[in-house]
Design a protein around this motif. Structure first.
Motif, PDB file in Angstrom:
ATOM      1  N   GLU A 127      -5.980  -1.363   0.081  1.00 33.85           N
ATOM      2  CA  GLU A 127      -6.491  -0.371   0.610  1.00 33.85           C
ATOM      3  C   GLU A 127      -7.689  -0.852   1.672  1.00 33.85           C
ATOM      4  OE1 GLU A 127      -5.316   2.560   0.817  1.00 33.85           O
ATOM      5  OE2 GLU A 127      -3.622   2.426  -0.822  1.00 33.85           O
ATOM      6  N   GLU A 151      -0.739   7.765  -9.797  1.00 32.93           N
ATOM      7  CA  GLU A 151      -0.137   9.186  -9.987  1.00 32.93           C
ATOM      8  C   GLU A 151       0.931   9.238 -10.529  1.00 32.93           C
ATOM      9  OE1 GLU A 151      -1.276  11.416  -8.075  1.00 32.93           O
ATOM     10  OE2 GLU A 151      -2.420  10.412  -6.563  1.00 32.93           O
ATOM     11  N   SER A 204      -3.342   5.733  -5.285  1.00 33.47           N
ATOM     12  CA  SER A 204      -3.873   6.568  -4.256  1.00 33.47           C
ATOM     13  C   SER A 204      -5.516   6.294  -4.380  1.00 33.47           C
ATOM     14  CB  SER A 204      -3.579   7.956  -4.393  1.00 33.47           C
ATOM     15  OG  SER A 204      -3.901   8.788  -5.510  1.00 33.47           O
TER      16      SER A 204
END
Length: 231
Positions: free
Chosen positions: A145, A159, A165
Motif C-alpha cells: 500500500e 476483512e 484494507s
C-alpha cells in the motif's frame, strides 16, 4: 465394470448409474451435508485460506468439481446424480445467501468478522498471533500500500474474506519502520526522530518505562518520519 457391460444406448446406466433411481433422494441429503461440512471446515481453517475469493464461492467450486468429476471418469456413475448434486449446491448456496442477507448473526457465524490489525500506528500483537499472521507478512501487506512506517496508518483491517484494507493517517506521525532488516541500506537511510517506540508493536515510549505497556517488549528504537516535500 466390465467393458462388455458398456453400451452407448444404455440410458438407464448413463442417467442413473448402477444405483436405483431412489438413490437420487439420498444424494440430495448427502450433498447438502457435505456442502455444509466443507463450508464450516473452511470457516475454522482461517481467513488466509480464502483471501482470493468469497468463502461461499470456494465451497461451491470444490463441491461442483467433486460432483462432475466422477460422472465423467466412472462409467458406473449416472449423469443424473451429478445433476442433482449441482442443483442442491445451487439451492444451498442461494439459501445461505438469503440467510446471510437477513440475519447479521448468521453472517458473522458463517462469513467471519473483520479484524483491526493496526490501530493508530500500533500493532495488535495478540490479535496477529491469534490469526497466525507474522509481522513480516503484515509489513509486506503494508508495503504493498506504499506505506513506509506505522505512523502513516490510522487503521489496517483484515476483512472477513481474508483481504487487507488500509485507512491512512491524514497527518502522519513518526512511527515504527516497516522496511525489512535484510535491506539495511534503505532502512538506515530513513529519517529518524528523537521519539522512541516499541520495536515489536510501535507503542510510543512514555516516562521511560522498562517494558512496553502494550505488548511487554523491552526493546525500543527511534521512530521514523517522512521528510516534508518542498514545493
Amino acid at each position: 465394470m466390465k467393458k462388455e457391460d458398456i453400451h452407448i444406448g444404455d440410458w438407464d446406466r448413463i442417467l442413473f448409474g448402477e444405483g436405483p433411481p431412489a438413490y437420487l433422494l439420498e444424494v440430495v441429503v448427502r450433498v447438502a451435508l457435505v456442502y455444509l461440512l466443507i463450508f464450516i471446515s473452511i470457516r475454522f481453517m482461517g481467513k488466509r485460506l480464502i483471501a482470493e475469493m468469497a468463502r461461499a464461492d470456494l465451497v461451491a467450486r470444490v463441491s461442483l468439481a467433486a460432483a462432475v468429476g466422477l460422472a465423467i471418469q466412472r462409467p458406473g456413475r449416472g449423469i443424473l446424480v451429478s445433476a442433482v448434486i449441482v442443483m442442491v449446491i445451487i439451492f444451498v448456496g442461494r439459501l445461505l445467501a438469503v440467510l446471510v442477507f437477513k440475519n447479521r448473526h448468521f453472517e458473522s457465524a458463517f462469513q467471519g468478522k473483520y479484524s483491526t490489525l493496526v490501530n493508530d500506528g500500533v500493532i495488535d500483537i495478540k490479535l496477529i498471533n491469534k490469526l497466525l499472521i507474522t509481522k513480516e507478512r503484515l509489513f509486506a501487506a503494508l508495503r504493498e500500500e506504499n506505506i513506509r512506517h506505522l505512523g502513516q496508518v490510522q487503521r489496517f483491517y483484515m476483512e472477513a474474506d481474508g483481504k487487507f484494507s488500509l485507512v491512512s493517517q491524514e497527518n502522519p506521525a513518526p512511527g515504527l519502520s516497516i522496511i525489512p532488516e535484510w535491506d539495511p541500506g534503505l532502512r538506515e537511510s530513513q529519517q529518524k526522530s528523537d521519539t522512541q517506540l516499541c520495536s515489536t508493536c510501535g507503542t510510543l515510549q512514555t516516562t521511560n518505562p522498562i517494558v512496553c505497556i502494550h505488548c511487554g517488549n523491552n526493546h525500543w528504537e527511534p521512530a521514523i518520519y517522512l521528510p516534508k516535500k518542498v514545493d
